[in-house]
Scaffold this motif. Structure first.
Motif, mmCIF file in Angstrom:
data_model
loop_
_atom_site.group_PDB
_atom_site.id
_atom_site.type_symbol
_atom_site.label_atom_id
_atom_site.label_comp_id
_atom_site.label_asym_id
_atom_site.label_seq_id
_atom_site.Cartn_x
_atom_site.Cartn_y
_atom_site.Cartn_z
ATOM 1 N N ALA A 105 0.836 -1.205 0.000
ATOM 2 C CA ALA A 105 0.000 0.000 0.000
ATOM 3 C C ALA A 105 0.871 1.256 0.000
ATOM 4 O O ALA A 105 0.610 2.213 -0.742
ATOM 5 C CB ALA A 105 -0.932 -0.004 1.201
ATOM 6 N N TYR A 106 1.905 1.265 0.834
ATOM 7 C CA TYR A 106 2.801 2.422 0.869
ATOM 8 C C TYR A 106 3.563 2.573 -0.448
ATOM 9 O O TYR A 106 3.793 3.690 -0.932
ATOM 10 C CB TYR A 106 3.784 2.310 2.034
ATOM 11 C CG TYR A 106 3.276 2.979 3.289
ATOM 12 C CD1 TYR A 106 3.063 4.349 3.324
ATOM 13 C CD2 TYR A 106 3.008 2.244 4.435
ATOM 14 C CE1 TYR A 106 2.607 4.968 4.469
ATOM 15 C CE2 TYR A 106 2.538 2.846 5.586
ATOM 16 C CZ TYR A 106 2.338 4.225 5.601
ATOM 17 O OH TYR A 106 1.862 4.830 6.736
ATOM 18 N N GLN A 107 3.961 1.461 -1.037
ATOM 19 C CA GLN A 107 4.668 1.531 -2.317
ATOM 20 C C GLN A 107 3.773 2.141 -3.394
ATOM 21 O O GLN A 107 4.199 3.025 -4.153
ATOM 22 C CB GLN A 107 5.121 0.136 -2.737
ATOM 23 C CG GLN A 107 5.953 0.131 -4.021
ATOM 24 C CD GLN A 107 6.476 -1.257 -4.360
ATOM 25 O OE1 GLN A 107 6.156 -2.237 -3.699
ATOM 26 N NE2 GLN A 107 7.295 -1.348 -5.391
ATOM 27 N N LEU A 108 2.531 1.676 -3.463
ATOM 28 C CA LEU A 108 1.600 2.204 -4.443
ATOM 29 C C LEU A 108 1.283 3.668 -4.163
ATOM 30 O O LEU A 108 1.244 4.495 -5.084
ATOM 31 C CB LEU A 108 0.303 1.386 -4.427
ATOM 32 C CG LEU A 108 -0.810 1.861 -5.363
ATOM 33 C CD1 LEU A 108 -0.372 1.793 -6.824
ATOM 34 C CD2 LEU A 108 -2.074 1.036 -5.150
ATOM 35 N N ALA A 109 1.088 4.015 -2.904
ATOM 36 C CA ALA A 109 0.760 5.397 -2.543
ATOM 37 C C ALA A 109 1.916 6.343 -2.873
ATOM 38 O O ALA A 109 1.708 7.452 -3.381
ATOM 39 C CB ALA A 109 0.410 5.485 -1.064
#
Length: 272
Positions: A233-237
């Motif tokens: 999720a953090y990578q995508l965000a």
């Protein structure tokens, strides 16, 4: 709903209205059947949502309804008259496709809710990105009263409402009022019936002040990252924010912040 010039189309169970700001209002208009989600209504909604998805000038969709109810979900009389597995599969697949189209639109969809929203009608509210309800609105996943667990309505419901609250609605079929729906996260705002249009318009106005590209990126990101693990999720965000910052609108916003002025969005920046 707005004083801006508008164009309207319809004639079937759905009225489509668009104003000069790019606000599209889809009004369920089958009051005698409490705006039930039958094949015709679902087809009309699907066509309207597909049209919105192809139109980069649309900024916001408002989903409203006429009559005493917002939407009573699927019509059990129709379902009882067609005791055929393939018929039921087509109906629920058609409804699921329409709900996913709301989810995938690059613009926010706001439910304007009055009266009751039951079963797939409650699902429709939960599937919208935002919801404003009148104080007289009520909500239920009531299929269980008739031996039918509201399985498809449970999909967006459990993504809006805490699990035990959602299970209570699904297992009892009992109605909750608008204030309870607000407390549980099913709707964003609750107002007196006479203030419903004004409250929806306040949300619309706030969204219109933001660049379309940032809104589109943000909506997609929020729903994607919710289904991921924390690291992913953090990578995508992070990637989404970096890409967003490369857009002209974000660059202008950053300059405006540094120069202590309001951003001057270019029209091209509002195109996704």
């Amino acid at each position: 709903m707005t004083s801006s010039p508008s164009t309207a189309a319809g004639g079937g169970p759905l009225r489509v209205q668009r104003d000069d700001r790019g606000v599209v209002t889809l009004t369920l208009d089958d009051a005698p059947r409490f705006n039930a989600l039958g094949h015709e209504m679902l087809a009309a909604l699907q066509q309207a949502l597909d049209d919105v998805a192809r139109d980069d000038s649309v900024r916001v969709v408002v989903l409203a309804a006429t009559g005493k109810a917002f939407c009573a979900g699927h019509n059990l009389k129709d379902m009882a008259a067609n005791p055929d597995l393939a018929w039921y599969q087509r109906l629920f697949a058609q409804c699921s496709r329409m709900m996913l189209s709301i989810h995938k639109l690059p613009v926010p969809v706001i439910a304007r809710v009055h009266g009751m929203a039951t079963a797939a009608g409650c699902q429709l509210v939960a599937q919208c990105d935002l919801a404003v309800a009148s104080e007289n609105a009520t909500f239920a996943t009531s299929g269980i009263h008739y031996g039918l667990f509201c399985a498809t309505p449970s999909v967006p419901l459990v993504r809006n409402v805490p699990a035990k609250r959602a299970m209570e609605m699904l297992l009892t079929g009992d109605f909750i009022d608008a204030r309870t729906a607000l407390d549980q996260g099913l709707v964003n705002r609750v107002v007196a019936p006479e203030s419903l249009d004004a409250e929806v318009e306040s949300l619309v106005q706030s969204i219109l002040q933001k660049p379309r590209v940032a809104v589109a990126m943000g909506k997609a990101l929020v729903y994607q990252q919710r289904e991921l693990g924390l690291d992913a999720a953090y990578q995508l965000a992070g990637q989404t924010m970096a890409t967003n910052m490369m857009d002209d609108a974000a660059q202008e916003g950053a300059r405006a912040f540094a120069e202590k002025r309001q951003p001057a969005w270019k029209p091209a920046a509002d195109k996704a």
